[in-house]
Design a protein around this motif. Sequence first.
Motif, PDB file in Angstrom:
ATOM      1  N   ALA A  92       0.800  -1.220   0.000  1.00 31.40           N
ATOM      2  CA  ALA A  92       0.000   0.000   0.000  1.00 31.40           C
ATOM      3  C   ALA A  92       0.839   1.279   0.000  1.00 31.40           C
ATOM      4  CB  ALA A  92      -0.927   0.010   1.212  1.00 31.40           C
ATOM      5  N   GLY A 144      -4.856   3.027   0.042  1.00 28.91           N
ATOM      6  CA  GLY A 144      -4.217   1.827  -0.483  1.00 28.91           C
ATOM      7  C   GLY A 144      -3.128   2.080  -1.497  1.00 28.91           C
ATOM      8  N   ALA A 245      -2.198  -4.169   0.512  1.00 31.27           N
ATOM      9  CA  ALA A 245      -3.593  -3.955   0.170  1.00 31.27           C
ATOM     10  C   ALA A 245      -4.347  -5.251  -0.038  1.00 31.27           C
ATOM     11  CB  ALA A 245      -3.694  -3.105  -1.105  1.00 31.27           C
ATOM     12  N   GLY A 249      -7.473  -4.792  -1.653  1.00 30.04           N
ATOM     13  CA  GLY A 249      -7.218  -3.809  -0.640  1.00 30.04           C
ATOM     14  C   GLY A 249      -8.280  -3.838   0.442  1.00 30.04           C
TER      15      GLY A 249
END
Length: 253
Positions: A92, A144, A245, A249
């Motif tokens: 992320a 994310g 994620a 995510g």
Amino acid sequence: MAVVIVTGASSGIGRATAVRLGARGDTVILAARRESELATVAAEIVAAGGRALPVPADVTDPVRVADLVDRARAVTGRIDALVNNAGVGGDASILAAEEQVRAMVEVNLMAPIRLMRAVVPIMREQGAGAIVNIGSVAGEIGIGGVYSATKFGLRGITDSVRRELAGTGIAVTLIEPGYVATALTAHRSGLPGPEIVAVAVERALTRPRRRVVVPGRYRAAVMLSNALPFVTDRLFAGKAAGKPAGKRGPAAG
């Protein structure tokens, strides 16, 4: 008999969606890279009395996308619906590896664009059709990294295409799931199964809507983030990139 393309159909949301659409009598064109898993899903649909055509395909390859659409159209001469579900996640952080970044952009954003470009002329010729793009709550709340960027992009292109095709008989819907139970969220408990998204897809194909957030409890978070972004800033300050994620995510299971 409707012909429906479902990408990412070998597992999770894609599999649940394909099985549900097959059960209602659609001919489901199953697209994913894992051939053996596609065959298993196809067998499940056929055993339940449905129709399925597995088409192993890498949706990042324009040649394979063209072949997928050609094979789908060859069934009845029509393509009634497209469900853009295939997606990947990754780190992320903005410092994610280059290969992860490219994969997320190619699969999550470029692939749906290519598929829409391939089916829209056919649907225009028919004067009817439906497109459902599977986005993510991470496409509404930026936590994310590049994954969120691709889902924000998918939201934007979905809105644009829906407006472009207004009045043509082609419906375009964005479904934005939150966390749902898949192999990649096995560390979380109490999550709804991917069937909750499959139900939303079926409803969108029957009664098109602009945007659907599932489960419903995420709607308040989206509204809050849009209305009071500074609150989201404070809640996630320094935390947004704390974990990978995952496939979709913090949203779209």
